[in-house]
Enzyme design. Structure first.
Site, PDB file in Angstrom:
ATOM      1  N   ASN A 149      42.917  41.037  37.196  1.00  0.00           N
ATOM      2  CA  ASN A 149      42.755  42.392  37.783  1.00  0.00           C
ATOM      3  C   ASN A 149      43.215  42.366  39.338  1.00  0.00           C
ATOM      4  OD1 ASN A 149      42.274  44.602  37.364  1.00  0.00           O
ATOM      5  ND2 ASN A 149      40.182  43.731  36.511  1.00  0.00           N
ATOM      6  N   TRP A 150      43.823  43.447  40.053  1.00  0.00           N
ATOM      7  CA  TRP A 150      43.776  44.107  40.829  1.00  0.00           C
ATOM      8  C   TRP A 150      43.070  44.601  41.623  1.00  0.00           C
ATOM      9  CZ3 TRP A 150      49.476  43.762  42.984  1.00  0.00           C
ATOM     10  CH2 TRP A 150      49.797  41.919  42.968  1.00  0.00           C
ATOM     11  N   GLU A 165      33.364  48.091  34.957  1.00  0.00           N
ATOM     12  CA  GLU A 165      33.277  48.977  36.403  1.00  0.00           C
ATOM     13  C   GLU A 165      34.000  50.160  35.590  1.00  0.00           C
ATOM     14  OE1 GLU A 165      35.720  46.861  38.581  1.00  0.00           O
ATOM     15  OE2 GLU A 165      34.500  45.408  39.243  1.00  0.00           O
ATOM     16  N   GLY A 190      39.984  39.059  39.744  1.00  0.00           N
ATOM     17  CA  GLY A 190      39.802  39.672  40.585  1.00  0.00           C
ATOM     18  C   GLY A 190      39.907  39.386  41.990  1.00  0.00           C
ATOM     19  N   GLY A 191      38.830  39.275  42.564  1.00  0.00           N
ATOM     20  CA  GLY A 191      39.257  38.854  44.267  1.00  0.00           C
ATOM     21  C   GLY A 191      39.931  37.217  44.248  1.00  0.00           C
ATOM     22  N   GLU A 243      33.121  39.287  30.076  1.00  0.00           N
ATOM     23  CA  GLU A 243      32.886  38.679  31.107  1.00  0.00           C
ATOM     24  C   GLU A 243      31.647  39.619  31.576  1.00  0.00           C
ATOM     25  OE1 GLU A 243      36.541  40.079  34.220  1.00  0.00           O
ATOM     26  OE2 GLU A 243      35.964  41.712  33.363  1.00  0.00           O
TER      27      GLU A 243
END
Ligand code: 13P
Length: 241
Positions: A9-10, A98, A225-226, A165
């Site tokens: 997930n960018w 988010e 993510g990261g 998550e």
């Protein structure tokens, strides 16, 4: 057999130029990735078309990060399932924490987005998970159960991925213990009508913890993510032992 799905997930990272640079670095590392692992990149809207052209024939599947519930209309800033499907998008993240935290996403809107994704044959990745405060007061089960119950009304569980998550683990380096993630994911599975739904773990997944996470029997993949932003680290994740 449940499908293994490793998805990046960018979020709001990478211009088109940067996305192509990533691809160049990342593609060669897929040579030895076992065939039964689905590799997905959920990228910003502006990267979708460019990547779609460049991913043609590759085993990387393209994903978006949201989808609106209407086919078209006066919804400034939104995107439809038809628009995503037209350019070769196969997955879409729905209900990421988010979106819930900063953009007013509720279980009701999450439900509508899931249905819209499936209408256009996109596979939604439904995100669920508790805050630190909910965990501390023993509300993990009730939070996740409510997200599933309200989110999954009318949703076809034959075309669905779920990502557990825990919010406190996202972007913090504070990974949920693998055994605990396995426990909650087992609990999620027990509430589904289709036991074959792939359920991922997400939250500070890194090359140094992926093996332990993927060794858990209930965990069918990761939403990252990261560590999905660098070709080397994402390569280590998709090529976990
Ligand atoms: P990190 O891997 O950066 O913790 O992000 C997890 C996430 O939010 C994936 O959707």
């Amino acid at each position: 057999m449940r499908k293994i799905v490793i998805a990046g997930n960018w979020k709001m990272f990478k211009t088109q130029a940067e996305s192509l640079e990533f691809l160049q670095g990342f593609m060669p590392s897929l040579e030895h990735t076992p065939e039964d692992r689905e590799v997905v990149l959920c990228v910003p809207y502006t990267d979708l078309y460019q990547l779609s052209k460049n991913l043609h024939g590759s085993r990387i599947q393209l994903g978006a990060q949201n989808v609106h519930w209407e086919d078209s209309g006066a919804y400034t800033g939104e995107i439809s399932g038809e628009m995503l499907a037209e350019i070769g998008t196969r997955y879409v993240i729905v209900g990421h924490s988010e979106r819930r935290q900063y953009f007013g996403e509720t279980n009701e809107t999450v439900n509508k987005r899931l249905l819209a994704a499936q209408k256009y044959a996109l596979t939604p990745i439904l995100c669920v998970g508790e805050t630190k405060q909910q965990r501390d007061v023993g509300e993990i089960e009730s939070t996740v159960t409510k997200q599933l119950k309200q989110g999954l009304v009318g949703v076809d569980q034959e075309n669905l991925v779920i990502a557990y998550e825990p919010i406190w683990a996202i972007g913090t380096g504070d990974t949920c213990e693998a055994v605990e993630a396995n426990r909650v994911i087992g609990l999620i599975r027990s509430q589904l009508s289709n036991p074959k739904v792939s359920i991922q773990y997400g939250g500070s997944v890194k090359p140094n913890n992926i093996d332990e996470i993927m060794a858990q029997p209930e965990i069918d993949g990761a939403l990252v993510g990261g560590a999905s932003l660098e070709p080397d680290s994402f390569a280590q994740l998709v090529n976990y032992k």
